[in-house]
Design a protein around this motif. Structure first.
Motif, short mmCIF file in Angstrom:
data_model
loop_
_atom_site.label_atom_id
_atom_site.label_comp_id
_atom_site.label_asym_id
_atom_site.label_seq_id
_atom_site.Cartn_x
_atom_site.Cartn_y
_atom_site.Cartn_z
N PRO A 234 26.66 -7.64 13.00
CA PRO A 234 28.11 -7.70 13.06
C PRO A 234 28.73 -6.36 12.71
O PRO A 234 28.33 -5.72 11.75
CB PRO A 234 28.45 -8.77 12.01
CG PRO A 234 27.21 -9.58 11.85
CD PRO A 234 26.08 -8.63 12.09
N ASN A 236 32.19 -3.69 12.15
CA ASN A 236 33.58 -3.61 11.75
C ASN A 236 34.46 -3.73 13.00
O ASN A 236 34.34 -2.96 13.94
CB ASN A 236 33.81 -2.27 11.05
CG ASN A 236 35.21 -2.11 10.55
OD1 ASN A 236 36.18 -2.19 11.30
ND2 ASN A 236 35.33 -1.85 9.26
N ARG A 237 35.36 -4.72 13.00
CA ARG A 237 36.14 -4.98 14.21
C ARG A 237 37.06 -3.82 14.56
O ARG A 237 37.30 -3.53 15.73
CB ARG A 237 36.97 -6.26 14.01
CG ARG A 237 36.11 -7.52 13.94
CD ARG A 237 36.98 -8.75 13.80
NE ARG A 237 36.15 -9.95 13.73
CZ ARG A 237 36.66 -11.18 13.59
NH1 ARG A 237 37.98 -11.35 13.49
NH2 ARG A 237 35.86 -12.22 13.54
N ARG A 238 37.60 -3.14 13.55
CA ARG A 238 38.49 -2.01 13.82
C ARG A 238 37.72 -0.89 14.51
O ARG A 238 38.19 -0.33 15.51
CB ARG A 238 39.09 -1.50 12.51
CG ARG A 238 39.99 -0.27 12.67
CD ARG A 238 40.51 0.19 11.33
NE ARG A 238 39.44 0.58 10.44
CZ ARG A 238 38.88 1.80 10.44
NH1 ARG A 238 39.29 2.71 11.32
NH2 ARG A 238 37.92 2.10 9.60
N PHE A 240 34.89 -1.22 16.18
CA PHE A 240 34.45 -1.72 17.48
C PHE A 240 35.56 -1.60 18.51
O PHE A 240 35.33 -1.21 19.65
CB PHE A 240 34.00 -3.18 17.34
CG PHE A 240 33.23 -3.69 18.51
CD1 PHE A 240 31.85 -3.55 18.57
CD2 PHE A 240 33.87 -4.33 19.57
CE1 PHE A 240 31.13 -4.04 19.66
CE2 PHE A 240 33.16 -4.82 20.65
CZ PHE A 240 31.79 -4.67 20.69
N ALA A 241 36.78 -1.92 18.12
CA ALA A 241 37.91 -1.85 19.05
C ALA A 241 38.18 -0.42 19.50
O ALA A 241 38.58 -0.18 20.65
CB ALA A 241 39.15 -2.45 18.39
N TRP A 244 36.23 1.16 22.72
CA TRP A 244 36.63 0.88 24.09
C TRP A 244 37.42 2.05 24.69
O TRP A 244 37.53 2.16 25.91
CB TRP A 244 37.48 -0.39 24.15
CG TRP A 244 36.70 -1.62 23.85
CD1 TRP A 244 36.47 -2.16 22.61
CD2 TRP A 244 36.00 -2.46 24.77
NE1 TRP A 244 35.69 -3.29 22.72
CE2 TRP A 244 35.39 -3.51 24.02
CE3 TRP A 244 35.85 -2.45 26.16
CZ2 TRP A 244 34.64 -4.51 24.63
CZ3 TRP A 244 35.10 -3.44 26.76
CH2 TRP A 244 34.50 -4.46 26.01
N GLU A 368 27.87 2.36 9.17
CA GLU A 368 28.86 1.39 9.63
C GLU A 368 29.28 1.68 11.07
O GLU A 368 29.33 0.77 11.91
CB GLU A 368 30.09 1.40 8.72
CG GLU A 368 31.11 0.33 9.09
CD GLU A 368 32.34 0.37 8.20
OE1 GLU A 368 32.95 -0.69 8.01
OE2 GLU A 368 32.68 1.46 7.72
N ALA A 372 28.62 -0.40 14.73
CA ALA A 372 29.65 -0.67 15.73
C ALA A 372 29.26 -0.12 17.10
O ALA A 372 29.39 -0.80 18.12
CB ALA A 372 30.98 -0.07 15.29
N PHE A 376 28.43 -2.31 20.44
CA PHE A 376 29.21 -2.06 21.65
C PHE A 376 28.29 -1.77 22.84
O PHE A 376 28.40 -2.39 23.90
CB PHE A 376 30.15 -0.88 21.40
CG PHE A 376 30.97 -0.47 22.59
CD1 PHE A 376 32.18 -1.09 22.86
CD2 PHE A 376 30.54 0.55 23.43
CE1 PHE A 376 32.95 -0.71 23.96
CE2 PHE A 376 31.29 0.93 24.53
CZ PHE A 376 32.49 0.30 24.80
N SER A 379 25.90 -4.86 23.73
CA SER A 379 26.55 -6.02 24.33
C SER A 379 26.93 -5.74 25.78
O SER A 379 26.71 -6.58 26.67
CB SER A 379 27.78 -6.41 23.51
OG SER A 379 28.73 -5.36 23.46
#
Length: 440
Positions: A234, A236-238, A240-241, A244, A368, A372, A376, A379
């Motif tokens: 898993p 960090n969503r921030r 990971f975003a 993009w 960290e 991420a 990314f 996936s």
């Protein structure tokens, strides 16, 4: 991390942890033999019941799909139940699915059994690195070499023996025998699980993510990162975003997707294709698939050195693409001439697998952000790779030949060139964000 990788420190591998060593080796062997053992005998299976190109394509797509799904689910299960319990569950799925493939009565049951296999394999890919970290913290480098070498052997060995066993004992035995090997891997982990239960809960572990700051200066760390199984965790969503919006992250995802596509298309379709266009027997086609897989072994050992010490990312991408394209051209225009040479050259495209794994480590500043970036790239890479075994099957069925599928495979390699050039920039994702948007 650097100190823990030293080969000159720590107790012997077998001292007090022989069961863990045996268990890791047996699991590592089963992870790849599950992928490589079916396609060489698909002609034998088709003699008993129809196996359409679509079904073969779906079977070929199962590994990356399951890797992506269970790469996300397994860390959650590990936190809830503990690593040994989840490992036993994953091995059980592998062994059960491999045995069930030998009892398939139609293409649907064969596909369902394969899905069970790769549910276990997907979890096993994630669990091996933290198992090594837990039981061999003083021998990470050498243990990663041990199990990555085991995985390499288990990639090219099954195609060598699958067809002779199928000819002698039948395809059901040829498929099911790998389930026996996987079942053997249960023994050491069940014993360890029982042992832990008698002394209390097993200590917590976490997914092993190579520290990119160590990886740049420590060659052994980079080799470990490049030759081990793919792992996800898993992120960090921030962070990971943000990926993009970064060309570097997309470039790494495309390089990873290219390497995965070449591998899973080959394991799904190469034996059938070589029988059709090369005029060889299924046994020879299995040997040539083994040759394709064997080329990846020296690549896995040499690429980390060339990337970490000599920053040879771009030249390695060009070598991998060029070798792969020459091999494909040979298969396309003169398949009956020097067929082993064309397969070997196509196998050079395997350079991009260890290359992408090293880059996922050193193109991030912190563990960290490495997690991420890895999540990314993997996936997206697995999602892309899952499409192509099925697509190649549909194209083959529609066109009645292999010319169009080979051209499509070559096009994927060509697309990797600009991605490799971007990935070759000596900067991290943090550097690229700061150049474009300001502070990371």
């Amino acid at each position: 991390m650097t100190g823990s990788l030293s080969l000159s420190k720590g107790r012997p591998l077998w001292q007090g942890r022989t069961l863990a060593l045996l268990g890791i080796v047996l699991v590592a062997f089963s992870l790849r033999s599950a992928v490589a053992s079916l396609s060489p005998v698909i002609d034998h299976v088709a003699e008993e019941f129809p196996v359409s190109p679509v079904a073969i394509g779906l079977i070929g797509a199962a590994p990356p799909v399951c890797f992506a799904i269970f790469g996300l689910i397994t860390p959650l299960l590990e936190r809830r139940f503990g690593i040994e319990r989840v490992a036993v569950g994953a091995i059980t799925f592998m062994a059960l699915g491999l045995l069930l493939r030998g009892f398939a009565v139609d293409s649907t049951s064969l596909l369902l059994a394969t899905a069970v296999v790769f549910a276990g394999v997907g979890s096993g890919n994630v669990l091996l690195p933290p198992l090594v970290k837990k039981y061999f913290p003083d021998r990470l480098g050498i243990m990663m070499t041990v199990y990555s070498t085991t995985m390499a052997v288990s990639t090219f060995l099954p195609p060598l023996v699958a067809v002779p066993v199928a000819d002698t004992l039948g395809w059901r035995v040829s498929l099911g025998m790998w389930g026996v090997v996987a079942a053997m891997a249960l023994v050491p982990w069940v014993v360890l699980l029982v042992r832990h239960a008698t002394v209390g809960e097993p200590m917590k572990t976490e997914l092993l993510v190579p520290d990119p700051t160590d990886g740049v200066n420590d060659l052994q760390d980079a080799v470990a990162a490049a030759t081990g199984p793919i792992t996800t965790a898993p992120a960090n969503r921030r962070l990971f975003a943000r990926l993009w919006r970064l060309p570097l992250a997309w470039a790494l995802a495309i390089v990873f997707a290219t390497s995965a596509t070449m591998a899973y298309v080959s394991f799904a379709w190469m034996p059938t294709m070589l029988v059709d266009i090369g005029g060889v027997t299924p046994a020879t086609a299995g040997f040539l698939l083994s040759l394709f897989a064997f080329v990846a072994l020296p690549c896995s050992l040499l690429v980390p050195i060339l990337v970490v010490r000599f920053h040879a990312t771009r030249i390695l991408v060009l070598i991998g693409v060029t070798g792969g394209l020459i091999g494909l051209l040979g298969l396309l225009f003169v398949p009956t001439l020097a067929l082993p040479l064309w397969v070997s050259l196509f196998g050079v495209s395997a350079i991009m697998f260890p290359l992408s794994l090293v880059l996922l480590s050193i193109r991030a500043r912190t563990p960290e952000s490495a997690v991420a970036l890895s999540g990314f790239a993997q996936s997206i890479g697995y999602a892309i790779a899952a499409v192509f075994p099925l697509l190649i099957g549909l194209l083959h069925e529609t066109t009645g030949g292999w010319q169009v599928p080979l051209i499509v495979i070559g096009s994927v390699l060509v697309i990797a060139i600009p991605a490799g050039m971007i990935a070759g920039r000596r900067r991290t994702i943090e550097d690229e964000w700061e150049l474009r948007y300001g502070r990371w």
